[in-house]
Motif scaffolding. Structure first.
Motif, PDB file in Angstrom:
ATOM      1  N   ARG A 149      10.444  66.080 -41.390  1.00  0.00           N
ATOM      2  CA  ARG A 149      11.146  65.060 -42.171  1.00  0.00           C
ATOM      3  C   ARG A 149      12.399  64.564 -41.448  1.00  0.00           C
ATOM      4  O   ARG A 149      12.696  63.379 -41.437  1.00  0.00           O
ATOM      5  CB  ARG A 149      11.513  65.613 -43.539  1.00  0.00           C
ATOM      6  N   SER A 150      13.139  65.495 -40.854  1.00  0.00           N
ATOM      7  CA  SER A 150      14.377  65.098 -40.184  1.00  0.00           C
ATOM      8  C   SER A 150      14.884  66.242 -39.316  1.00  0.00           C
ATOM      9  O   SER A 150      14.354  67.363 -39.361  1.00  0.00           O
ATOM     10  CB  SER A 150      15.449  64.714 -41.213  1.00  0.00           C
ATOM     11  N   ILE A 151      15.904  65.937 -38.527  1.00  0.00           N
ATOM     12  CA  ILE A 151      16.621  66.963 -37.784  1.00  0.00           C
ATOM     13  C   ILE A 151      18.106  66.804 -38.071  1.00  0.00           C
ATOM     14  O   ILE A 151      18.588  65.693 -38.326  1.00  0.00           O
ATOM     15  CB  ILE A 151      16.390  66.885 -36.265  1.00  0.00           C
TER      16      ILE A 151
ATOM     17  N   GLU B 155      22.345  63.433 -38.253  1.00  0.00           N
ATOM     18  CA  GLU B 155      21.004  63.642 -38.789  1.00  0.00           C
ATOM     19  C   GLU B 155      20.132  62.440 -38.482  1.00  0.00           C
ATOM     20  O   GLU B 155      20.590  61.288 -38.519  1.00  0.00           O
ATOM     21  CB  GLU B 155      21.063  63.873 -40.298  1.00  0.00           C
ATOM     22  N   LEU B 156      18.863  62.700 -38.151  1.00  0.00           N
ATOM     23  CA  LEU B 156      17.864  61.655 -37.963  1.00  0.00           C
ATOM     24  C   LEU B 156      16.701  61.921 -38.904  1.00  0.00           C
ATOM     25  O   LEU B 156      16.148  63.029 -38.923  1.00  0.00           O
ATOM     26  CB  LEU B 156      17.338  61.639 -36.525  1.00  0.00           C
ATOM     27  N   SER B 157      16.335  60.921 -39.689  1.00  0.00           N
ATOM     28  CA  SER B 157      15.196  61.032 -40.589  1.00  0.00           C
ATOM     29  C   SER B 157      14.003  60.318 -39.972  1.00  0.00           C
ATOM     30  O   SER B 157      14.108  59.140 -39.602  1.00  0.00           O
ATOM     31  CB  SER B 157      15.526  60.416 -41.957  1.00  0.00           C
ATOM     32  N   PHE B 158      12.876  61.001 -39.862  1.00  0.00           N
ATOM     33  CA  PHE B 158      11.717  60.472 -39.172  1.00  0.00           C
ATOM     34  C   PHE B 158      10.759  59.748 -40.114  1.00  0.00           C
ATOM     35  O   PHE B 158      10.706  60.036 -41.309  1.00  0.00           O
ATOM     36  CB  PHE B 158      10.962  61.601 -38.460  1.00  0.00           C
TER      37      PHE B 158
ATOM     38  N   ASN C 161       4.762  58.619 -40.137  1.00  0.00           N
ATOM     39  CA  ASN C 161       3.682  58.359 -39.183  1.00  0.00           C
ATOM     40  C   ASN C 161       4.168  58.358 -37.730  1.00  0.00           C
ATOM     41  O   ASN C 161       3.794  59.219 -36.953  1.00  0.00           O
ATOM     42  CB  ASN C 161       3.003  57.021 -39.503  1.00  0.00           C
ATOM     43  N   VAL C 162       4.993  57.379 -37.363  1.00  0.00           N
ATOM     44  CA  VAL C 162       5.428  57.246 -35.974  1.00  0.00           C
ATOM     45  C   VAL C 162       6.925  56.952 -35.901  1.00  0.00           C
ATOM     46  O   VAL C 162       7.410  56.035 -36.571  1.00  0.00           O
ATOM     47  CB  VAL C 162       4.665  56.117 -35.236  1.00  0.00           C
ATOM     48  N   THR C 163       7.623  57.715 -35.081  1.00  0.00           N
ATOM     49  CA  THR C 163       9.035  57.479 -34.809  1.00  0.00           C
ATOM     50  C   THR C 163       9.218  57.376 -33.297  1.00  0.00           C
ATOM     51  O   THR C 163       8.698  58.210 -32.545  1.00  0.00           O
ATOM     52  CB  THR C 163       9.919  58.616 -35.342  1.00  0.00           C
TER      53      THR C 163
ATOM     54  N   SER D 127      -1.889  62.722 -39.069  1.00  0.00           N
ATOM     55  CA  SER D 127      -1.021  63.148 -37.975  1.00  0.00           C
ATOM     56  C   SER D 127       0.318  62.421 -38.000  1.00  0.00           C
ATOM     57  O   SER D 127       0.461  61.368 -38.631  1.00  0.00           O
ATOM     58  CB  SER D 127      -1.704  62.911 -36.620  1.00  0.00           C
ATOM     59  N   GLN D 128       1.280  62.986 -37.294  1.00  0.00           N
ATOM     60  CA  GLN D 128       2.615  62.409 -37.165  1.00  0.00           C
ATOM     61  C   GLN D 128       3.006  62.434 -35.689  1.00  0.00           C
ATOM     62  O   GLN D 128       2.749  63.413 -34.980  1.00  0.00           O
ATOM     63  CB  GLN D 128       3.632  63.198 -37.991  1.00  0.00           C
TER      64      GLN D 128
END
Length: 248
Positions: A8-10, A35-38, A41-43, A190-191
């Motif tokens: 979800r995030s880091i 913080e980065l929220s992903f 699907n694709v980041t 998948s992500q």
């Protein structure tokens, strides 16, 4: 299309970092990282050389349990110890579901992954590992063919896939084929988290794009990224751009 979010995030554990004056914490993109929220699907992580996108991607992969040089979760070889300590200061916030597959695919150390597969296949009994990569030795193919064969055959869906500059090994046509394969795998739960310079790859629809610059990290749209704008400027007026490049 399914929305399975394994990561979800880091979060950067900023109060434990010994110094923001030393690499990699002195990079502008990391100095301000909280913080980065992903995207589920694709980041994408994009930016010029030296901005820290591969360093950050590697740290995310290490924090998730991948080998720094790449491979699946069960790869634990090491040909050199050069990865940064950034992964030790990242907290990964995971989703409810756990991935059944995962792979960290990076162009710069892919040769080492291919060598490790051959070494493991010499030691194990039963089905060779290389069968999961298409059945042909990755060293007996061109770098691009081996890289794409891994992407095509080894990635099985229901997984978290971390890709570092995959375009380094792929022609523009292969990059377009990669978009199709990414889409197939997204539809198989998948992500993806991808560091790239390629406007073709970062054109995947509805993806989240983080651009790393001297000002830090900010979310961007494809057409707003420096990579896209430079490529567009070049092909919109190639002769003028070449004149400035070659004649000062």
């Amino acid at each position: 299309m399914l929305n399975t979010q394994y990561v979800r995030s880091i979060k950067m554990i900023r109060d434990e970092i010994p110094s923001f004056k030393k690499y990699p914490f002195n990079l502008p993109s990391l100095k301000t990282l909280d913080e980065l929220s992903f995207h589920p699907n694709v980041t994408f992580l994009v930016g010029e050389n030296g901005m820290g996108k591969s360093t950050l991607l590697e740290a995310i992969a290490v924090a998730l349990g991948f080998n720094p040089e790449g491979g699946s979760f069960n790869f634990n070889f090491s040909t050199y110890d050069s990865h940064s300590p950034l992964g030790d200061y990242l907290q990964v916030i995971k989703g409810i579901e756990k991935p059944r597959d995962g792979f960290f695919l990076r162009a710069e150390s892919f040769y080492n992954v291919a060598s490790n597969i051959e070494e493991m296949d010499q030691e194990i009994l039963g089905r060779p590992i290389i069968d999961s990569f298409g059945g042909v030795s990755l060293h007996e193919q061109s770098h691009g063919e081996a890289f794409f064969a891994t992407f095509l055959h080894r990635f099985g869906g229901n997984g978290i896939y971390i890709l570092d500059e995959p375009e380094a090994a792929l022609s523009p046509l292969r990059q377009m084929s990669m978009l199709t394969r990414i889409h197939d795998l997204i539809n198989e739960n998948s992500q993806f988290i991808i560091a790239t310079h390629s406007p073709i790859i970062m054109a995947y629809p509805d993806a989240k794009i983080f651009e790393l610059t001297e000002e830090g990290i900010s979310e961007s749209k494809l057409e707003e990224t420096n990579h896209y704008r430079i490529m567009k400027q070049f092909f919109d007026d190639k002769n003028r751009m070449l004149h400035h490049l070659l004649n000062g």
